[in-house]
Motif scaffolding. Structure first.
Motif, mmCIF file in Angstrom:
data_model
loop_
_atom_site.group_PDB
_atom_site.id
_atom_site.type_symbol
_atom_site.label_atom_id
_atom_site.label_comp_id
_atom_site.label_asym_id
_atom_site.label_seq_id
_atom_site.Cartn_x
_atom_site.Cartn_y
_atom_site.Cartn_z
ATOM 1 N N ASN A 1 0.805 -1.223 0.000
ATOM 2 C CA ASN A 1 0.000 0.000 0.000
ATOM 3 C C ASN A 1 0.837 1.271 0.000
ATOM 4 O OD1 ASN A 1 1.014 -0.104 2.566
ATOM 5 N ND2 ASN A 1 -0.960 -0.352 3.595
ATOM 6 N N THR A 2 2.044 1.191 -0.540
ATOM 7 C CA THR A 2 2.877 2.384 -0.648
ATOM 8 C C THR A 2 3.552 2.443 -2.010
ATOM 9 O OG1 THR A 2 4.717 3.628 0.334
ATOM 10 C CG2 THR A 2 4.903 1.232 0.325
ATOM 11 N N LYS A 3 3.729 3.660 -2.485
ATOM 12 C CA LYS A 3 4.477 3.891 -3.719
ATOM 13 C C LYS A 3 5.713 4.740 -3.452
ATOM 14 C CE LYS A 3 0.471 3.523 -6.818
ATOM 15 N NZ LYS A 3 -0.331 4.210 -7.867
ATOM 16 N N ASP A 4 5.929 5.047 -2.174
ATOM 17 C CA ASP A 4 7.076 5.860 -1.798
ATOM 18 C C ASP A 4 8.366 5.095 -2.092
ATOM 19 O OD1 ASP A 4 8.363 8.142 -0.284
ATOM 20 O OD2 ASP A 4 9.006 6.440 0.936
ATOM 21 N N PRO A 5 9.258 5.640 -2.907
ATOM 22 C CA PRO A 5 10.467 4.900 -3.304
ATOM 23 C C PRO A 5 11.390 4.562 -2.141
ATOM 24 C CG PRO A 5 10.574 7.198 -4.030
ATOM 25 C CD PRO A 5 9.177 6.952 -3.567
ATOM 26 N N ASP A 6 11.481 5.442 -1.144
ATOM 27 C CA ASP A 6 12.344 5.157 0.006
ATOM 28 C C ASP A 6 11.788 4.003 0.835
ATOM 29 O OD1 ASP A 6 14.272 7.096 -0.551
ATOM 30 O OD2 ASP A 6 13.139 8.657 0.492
ATOM 31 N N SER A 7 10.470 4.004 1.047
ATOM 32 C CA SER A 7 9.848 2.907 1.794
ATOM 33 C C SER A 7 10.016 1.585 1.055
ATOM 34 C CB SER A 7 8.360 3.192 2.014
ATOM 35 O OG SER A 7 8.180 4.308 2.861
ATOM 36 N N ILE A 8 9.838 1.612 -0.250
ATOM 37 C CA ILE A 8 9.983 0.398 -1.053
ATOM 38 C C ILE A 8 11.419 -0.113 -0.998
ATOM 39 C CG2 ILE A 8 9.972 -0.481 -3.423
ATOM 40 C CD1 ILE A 8 7.497 1.262 -3.911
ATOM 41 N N ARG A 9 12.383 0.807 -1.049
ATOM 42 C CA ARG A 9 13.790 0.407 -0.986
ATOM 43 C C ARG A 9 14.099 -0.305 0.330
ATOM 44 N NH1 ARG A 9 18.254 2.711 1.135
ATOM 45 N NH2 ARG A 9 17.153 4.646 1.636
ATOM 46 N N ILE A 10 13.559 0.224 1.434
ATOM 47 C CA ILE A 10 13.784 -0.398 2.738
ATOM 48 C C ILE A 10 13.064 -1.741 2.824
ATOM 49 C CG2 ILE A 10 13.286 -0.195 5.205
ATOM 50 C CD1 ILE A 10 15.703 1.418 4.215
ATOM 51 N N MET A 11 11.843 -1.805 2.319
ATOM 52 C CA MET A 11 11.087 -3.062 2.350
ATOM 53 C C MET A 11 11.802 -4.163 1.578
ATOM 54 S SD MET A 11 7.211 -1.608 1.849
ATOM 55 C CE MET A 11 6.429 -3.223 1.927
ATOM 56 N N LYS A 12 12.553 -3.781 0.562
ATOM 57 C CA LYS A 12 13.293 -4.763 -0.228
ATOM 58 C C LYS A 12 14.540 -5.269 0.490
ATOM 59 C CE LYS A 12 11.759 -3.343 -4.852
ATOM 60 N NZ LYS A 12 12.174 -2.796 -6.173
ATOM 61 N N LYS A 13 14.909 -4.626 1.618
ATOM 62 C CA LYS A 13 16.086 -5.045 2.377
ATOM 63 C C LYS A 13 15.724 -5.713 3.705
ATOM 64 C CE LYS A 13 19.847 -2.651 2.111
ATOM 65 N NZ LYS A 13 20.910 -1.621 2.217
ATOM 66 N N ILE A 14 14.420 -5.821 3.987
ATOM 67 C CA ILE A 14 13.946 -6.527 5.181
ATOM 68 C C ILE A 14 13.392 -7.875 4.726
ATOM 69 C CG2 ILE A 14 12.410 -6.495 7.168
ATOM 70 C CD1 ILE A 14 12.304 -3.462 6.925
ATOM 71 N N PHE A 15 13.948 -8.956 5.261
ATOM 72 C CA PHE A 15 13.596 -10.292 4.793
ATOM 73 C C PHE A 15 12.970 -11.129 5.905
ATOM 74 C CE2 PHE A 15 16.784 -8.697 1.968
ATOM 75 C CZ PHE A 15 16.503 -9.244 0.721
ATOM 76 N N MET A 16 12.117 -12.053 5.489
ATOM 77 C CA MET A 16 11.510 -13.008 6.412
ATOM 78 C C MET A 16 11.565 -14.395 5.793
ATOM 79 S SD MET A 16 8.118 -10.899 7.707
ATOM 80 C CE MET A 16 7.815 -11.979 9.108
ATOM 81 N N LYS A 17 11.551 -15.403 6.646
ATOM 82 C CA LYS A 17 11.438 -16.778 6.159
ATOM 83 C C LYS A 17 10.933 -17.663 7.288
ATOM 84 C CE LYS A 17 16.060 -18.606 7.216
ATOM 85 N NZ LYS A 17 17.237 -19.327 6.682
ATOM 86 N N SER A 18 10.429 -18.826 6.917
ATOM 87 C CA SER A 18 9.999 -19.816 7.907
ATOM 88 C C SER A 18 10.751 -21.114 7.657
ATOM 89 C CB SER A 18 8.487 -20.063 7.800
ATOM 90 O OG SER A 18 8.168 -20.632 6.545
ATOM 91 N N SER A 19 10.711 -21.994 8.636
ATOM 92 C CA SER A 19 11.340 -23.307 8.480
ATOM 93 C C SER A 19 10.363 -24.381 8.936
ATOM 94 C CB SER A 19 12.643 -23.386 9.283
ATOM 95 O OG SER A 19 12.410 -23.086 10.646
ATOM 96 N N LYS A 20 10.490 -25.568 8.333
ATOM 97 C CA LYS A 20 9.595 -26.684 8.647
ATOM 98 C C LYS A 20 10.374 -27.988 8.736
ATOM 99 C CE LYS A 20 5.299 -25.089 6.442
ATOM 100 N NZ LYS A 20 4.247 -25.445 5.458
ATOM 101 N N GLU A 21 9.805 -28.913 9.498
ATOM 102 C CA GLU A 21 10.269 -30.294 9.527
ATOM 103 C C GLU A 21 9.041 -31.188 9.542
ATOM 104 O OE1 GLU A 21 12.890 -31.107 12.753
ATOM 105 O OE2 GLU A 21 14.444 -29.691 12.085
ATOM 106 N N ASN A 22 9.024 -32.177 8.670
ATOM 107 C CA ASN A 22 7.866 -33.080 8.564
ATOM 108 C C ASN A 22 6.574 -32.300 8.342
ATOM 109 O OD1 ASN A 22 9.541 -35.361 9.087
ATOM 110 N ND2 ASN A 22 9.402 -34.941 11.286
ATOM 111 N N ASN A 23 6.687 -31.254 7.533
ATOM 112 C CA ASN A 23 5.542 -30.416 7.161
ATOM 113 C C ASN A 23 4.935 -29.667 8.347
ATOM 114 O OD1 ASN A 23 4.071 -29.447 4.931
ATOM 115 N ND2 ASN A 23 2.305 -30.719 5.481
ATOM 116 N N GLU A 24 5.710 -29.498 9.413
ATOM 117 C CA GLU A 24 5.269 -28.725 10.567
ATOM 118 C C GLU A 24 6.226 -27.558 10.784
ATOM 119 O OE1 GLU A 24 5.068 -31.304 13.913
ATOM 120 O OE2 GLU A 24 3.243 -32.316 13.243
ATOM 121 N N PRO A 25 5.700 -26.391 11.183
ATOM 122 C CA PRO A 25 6.567 -25.225 11.386
ATOM 123 C C PRO A 25 7.543 -25.436 12.541
ATOM 124 C CG PRO A 25 4.361 -24.793 12.222
ATOM 125 C CD PRO A 25 4.287 -26.099 11.482
#
Length: 248
Positions: free
Chosen positions: A84-108
């Motif tokens: 919900n933003t088009k601000d280039p500075d906000s987008i640049r920062i959002m592109k440098k913040i990462f998330m991920k999840s991990s699973k074992e036996n199809n469970e988080p």
């Protein structure tokens, strides 16, 4: 998604059944990378023991939406149609913040948040970004690092960002008062600390604080005393306002 994940994080601390590993790595080029890694294996085990269908809840459903590899918040929100933003500075920062999840036996089994190779300009922009999007980030990311010298402002030895995220994402929202938020922190967080690592060897350290210690040639550790943090009458033996770490 971020709200659901943080509510899940609160649940983890309440049960005291997760492992939290946070660290900030300081690079030679004046940038730094911060990672918060949350292991929820024991939490999942306990939830299944109490309520076999608990993994079908909304929070775990939101975790399933997280990618298994590091993916930027920008890409996640764009894919969900929630950008919900088009601000280039906000987008640049959002592109440098990462998330991920991990699973074992199809469970988080866990999830993680990373600020990848941020420089001082990035942190200034992040400070503005997080006024709207509350994230449980370590305040120490805002200390000044020039590639050789880290100047730590010990006023950053606090849980302000976590408290703000708890207020923002709790059922009471911003109406949550300061006292109750601090009470939640004291109840949920039994041990809070941050490791600061350097690419180069530490040459010298000036300044002292009761919560601060060097752990090896490349690392220092900050372990918070929550009782002292919220009891203003409790005095610390060492409480310098600045700690300066010079690397080779």
């Amino acid at each position: 998604m971020k709200k659901a994940l943080f509510l899940l994080l609160i649940s983890l601390f309440a049960l005291q059944s997760c492992n939290i590993n946070s660290e900030i790595v300081y690079h030679k080029d004046s940038a730094s990378t911060a990672v918060m890694d949350i292991d929820i294996k024991q939490f999942v085990k306990e939830m299944k023991a109490m309520t076999p269908d608990s993994l079908k809840g909304k929070e775990f459903g939101d975790m399933d939406k997280l990618p298994a590899t590091w993916t930027s918040i920008y890409d996640i929100e764009k894919k969900e149609g929630k950008l919900n933003t088009k601000d280039p500075d906000s987008i640049r920062i959002m592109k440098k913040i990462f998330m991920k999840s991990s699973k074992e036996n199809n469970e988080p089994t866990g999830f993680a948040l990373k600020l990848d190779h941020f420089n001082q300009a990035d942190y200034k922009m992040l400070n503005s970004y997080t006024k709207q999007e509350k994230l449980p980030l370590d305040q120490n990311i805002y200390n000044n690092w020039d590639g050789k010298t880290l100047t730590i402002d010990t006023d950053n030895f606090n849980l302000k960002n976590i408290e703000e995220a708890m207020k923002k994402n709790s059922p009471a929202g911003d109406a949550e008062n300061e006292g109750s938020t601090q009470g939640m922190v004291m109840m949920f967080f039994k041990k809070v600390g941050t490791t600061l690592k350097f690419d180069n060897k530490i040459k010298s350290i000036s300044g002292k604080h009761d919560w601060f210690k060097q752990t090896d040639d490349h690392s220092v550790r900050i372990d918070y005393d929550l009782e002292s943090l919220y009891d203003k009458e409790k005095k610390l033996k060492n409480q310098d306002k600045k700690i300066v770490i010079i690397t080779e």
